[in-house]
Design a protein around this motif. Structure first.
Motif, mmCIF file in Angstrom:
data_model
loop_
_atom_site.group_PDB
_atom_site.id
_atom_site.type_symbol
_atom_site.label_atom_id
_atom_site.label_comp_id
_atom_site.label_asym_id
_atom_site.label_seq_id
_atom_site.Cartn_x
_atom_site.Cartn_y
_atom_site.Cartn_z
ATOM 1 N N ARG A 132 14.066 55.141 -4.061
ATOM 2 C CA ARG A 132 13.156 55.403 -4.092
ATOM 3 C C ARG A 132 11.878 54.131 -4.604
ATOM 4 O O ARG A 132 12.766 53.215 -5.241
ATOM 5 C CB ARG A 132 13.556 56.521 -5.170
ATOM 6 C CG ARG A 132 14.174 55.821 -6.378
ATOM 7 C CD ARG A 132 14.168 56.891 -7.253
ATOM 8 N NE ARG A 132 15.155 56.150 -9.081
ATOM 9 C CZ ARG A 132 14.517 56.152 -9.860
ATOM 10 N NH1 ARG A 132 13.251 55.042 -9.620
ATOM 11 N NH2 ARG A 132 15.192 54.976 -10.955
ATOM 12 N N ARG A 180 18.855 59.285 -5.291
ATOM 13 C CA ARG A 180 20.086 60.358 -5.238
ATOM 14 C C ARG A 180 20.142 61.146 -3.903
ATOM 15 O O ARG A 180 20.286 60.635 -3.257
ATOM 16 C CB ARG A 180 18.836 62.453 -5.733
ATOM 17 C CG ARG A 180 19.142 62.237 -7.752
ATOM 18 C CD ARG A 180 18.641 62.788 -8.107
ATOM 19 N NE ARG A 180 19.205 64.530 -8.099
ATOM 20 C CZ ARG A 180 18.571 65.691 -8.506
ATOM 21 N NH1 ARG A 180 17.889 66.157 -8.286
ATOM 22 N NH2 ARG A 180 19.736 66.125 -8.233
ATOM 23 N N LYS A 181 21.679 61.176 -4.180
ATOM 24 C CA LYS A 181 22.920 61.176 -3.138
ATOM 25 C C LYS A 181 22.601 59.735 -1.789
ATOM 26 O O LYS A 181 22.059 60.586 -0.892
ATOM 27 C CB LYS A 181 22.506 62.121 -2.188
ATOM 28 C CG LYS A 181 22.610 63.620 -3.072
ATOM 29 C CD LYS A 181 22.301 64.889 -2.594
ATOM 30 C CE LYS A 181 22.397 66.254 -3.790
ATOM 31 N NZ LYS A 181 21.829 67.171 -3.516
ATOM 32 N N GLY A 182 22.278 58.951 -2.356
ATOM 33 C CA GLY A 182 22.568 57.827 -0.851
ATOM 34 C C GLY A 182 21.537 57.736 -1.489
ATOM 35 O O GLY A 182 20.914 56.908 0.539
ATOM 36 N N THR A 183 20.186 58.070 -1.125
ATOM 37 C CA THR A 183 18.742 56.903 -1.123
ATOM 38 C C THR A 183 17.884 56.371 -2.032
ATOM 39 O O THR A 183 18.342 55.925 -3.097
ATOM 40 C CB THR A 183 17.242 58.449 -1.551
ATOM 41 O OG1 THR A 183 17.727 58.904 -2.333
ATOM 42 C CG2 THR A 183 18.581 59.568 -0.905
ATOM 43 N N GLY A 199 23.554 54.102 -0.867
ATOM 44 C CA GLY A 199 23.764 54.156 0.133
ATOM 45 C C GLY A 199 23.452 52.931 1.385
ATOM 46 O O GLY A 199 23.700 53.495 3.014
ATOM 47 N N GLY A 259 16.950 57.972 2.998
ATOM 48 C CA GLY A 259 18.241 56.692 3.073
ATOM 49 C C GLY A 259 17.842 55.736 3.744
ATOM 50 O O GLY A 259 16.843 56.241 4.570
ATOM 51 N N ARG A 287 25.400 50.575 -3.815
ATOM 52 C CA ARG A 287 26.713 51.949 -3.794
ATOM 53 C C ARG A 287 26.424 53.259 -3.693
ATOM 54 O O ARG A 287 25.986 54.005 -2.945
ATOM 55 C CB ARG A 287 27.878 51.933 -4.228
ATOM 56 C CG ARG A 287 29.099 52.723 -4.592
ATOM 57 C CD ARG A 287 29.959 52.986 -5.717
ATOM 58 N NE ARG A 287 29.014 53.070 -7.046
ATOM 59 C CZ ARG A 287 29.427 51.747 -7.391
ATOM 60 N NH1 ARG A 287 29.899 50.276 -8.080
ATOM 61 N NH2 ARG A 287 28.776 52.025 -8.765
ATOM 62 N N ASP A 288 25.047 53.186 -4.907
ATOM 63 C CA ASP A 288 24.610 54.221 -5.419
ATOM 64 C C ASP A 288 22.888 54.562 -3.784
ATOM 65 O O ASP A 288 22.919 55.561 -4.093
ATOM 66 C CB ASP A 288 23.522 54.357 -6.821
ATOM 67 C CG ASP A 288 24.951 54.622 -7.607
ATOM 68 O OD1 ASP A 288 26.322 54.748 -7.473
ATOM 69 O OD2 ASP A 288 24.267 53.561 -9.128
#
Length: 277
Positions: free
Chosen positions: A71, A66-69, A234, A96, A231-232
């Motif tokens: 996992r 989520r939010k450009g990270t 980051g 990130g 893109r997702d």
């Protein structure tokens, strides 16, 4: 010109010679390099970590968070690559790309890779680079200091300024020297010539080649082969931020730019060789 001024000029030249000796590299060993190593030569630590993430993503071991990270998405798969293992081992939680590259495990793995490239003559060691830059700054500062202390006048001032300008200008030129010697730059240029970035992702079905393209081209290749993950997660706009090539890290050819623009709008369409995207 005052005799003392010659001592300052001599000290400046000695510092310049010491710095030049530190910046020298021995003959490079022309061995086949892994994509992470090529990325490190082109764009530094972030580029090497990015290519490791691409290889892990191709095996389903990592995914965009989520939010450009990024996992972890299971185990690292069947790999013994130290950089990939170090990067995957750093993902106890979503991170990130910059935080991931700075994590001790990932950083240690990339540092070991850099050490191998140092020994192969394809990178200048960081410690020697820092010492050389200190000496070069001292070289450039020694002449003005000598002029202030000895205060030559008339012809002596002109002669001191002319002679002292030679080591000072040479020092400023060496300060712009990139961390990668010519052998490494020629290696990357030759690989780009042999492997131009394709116009469409469907032209490449080999995942190893995708890693090579990302290593050589950075963002354009990411946007071409792994648009959604890049893109997702980051990754775009980060590769090469600490580039070893001092401004050459973000290599974009005309074909690369147009390919990147086309694939960014393509979403995840087409399997290509990019793995799960």
């Amino acid at each position: 010109m005052p005799t003392a001024m010659w001592w300052f000029i001599g000290a400046s030249c000695a510092q310049l010679l010491c710095a030049a000796a530190l910046l020298r590299t021995r003959g490079s060993e022309q061995a086949e390099l892994a994509p992470q190593a090529l990325a490190l030569l082109r764009g530094g630590r972030l580029a090497a970590v990015t290519v490791a993430l691409v290889a892990l993503h191709q095996r389903g071991a990592v995914a965009a968070g989520r939010k450009g990270t990024i996992r972890a998405n299971g185990g690292p798969g069947r790999t013994r690559d130290p950089v990939q293992l170090g990067v995957h081992g750093s993902l106890q939680r979503a991170l990130g790309i910059r935080a991931l590259a700075a994590h001790p495990k990932a950083r240690r793995a990339v540092d070991e890779l850099r050490g191998e490239l140092d020994r192969a003559g394809l990178l200048r060691p960081l410690g020697r680079m820092r010492a050389a830059r200190v000496l070069l700054l001292c070289t450039a500062a020694t002449i003005p200091a000598g002029l202030l202390i000895t205060t030559p006048t008339g012809t002596g001032l002109s002669l001191a300024g002319f002679v002292g300008a030679v080591p000072a200008v040479a020092a400023l030129a060496l300060l712009r020297l990139p961390a990668t010697p010519r052998a490494a730059r020629d290696l990357l240029a030759g690989l780009r010539e042999r492997h131009p970035l394709p116009a469409h992702r469907r032209e490449v079905t080999d995942g190893r080649l995708v890693q090579l393209y990302v290593a050589l081209y950075g963002d354009p290749a990411l946007a071409l082969f792994l648009p959604r993950f890049s893109r997702d997660g980051g990754l775009l706009g980060q590769d090469g931020g600490d580039g070893c090539l001092a401004g050459r890290g973000r290599y974009v050819s005309g074909a690369a730019g147009s390919a990147a623009a086309g694939s960014e709008g393509a979403g995840s369409g087409g399997a290509g060789g990019g793995g799960p995207d």
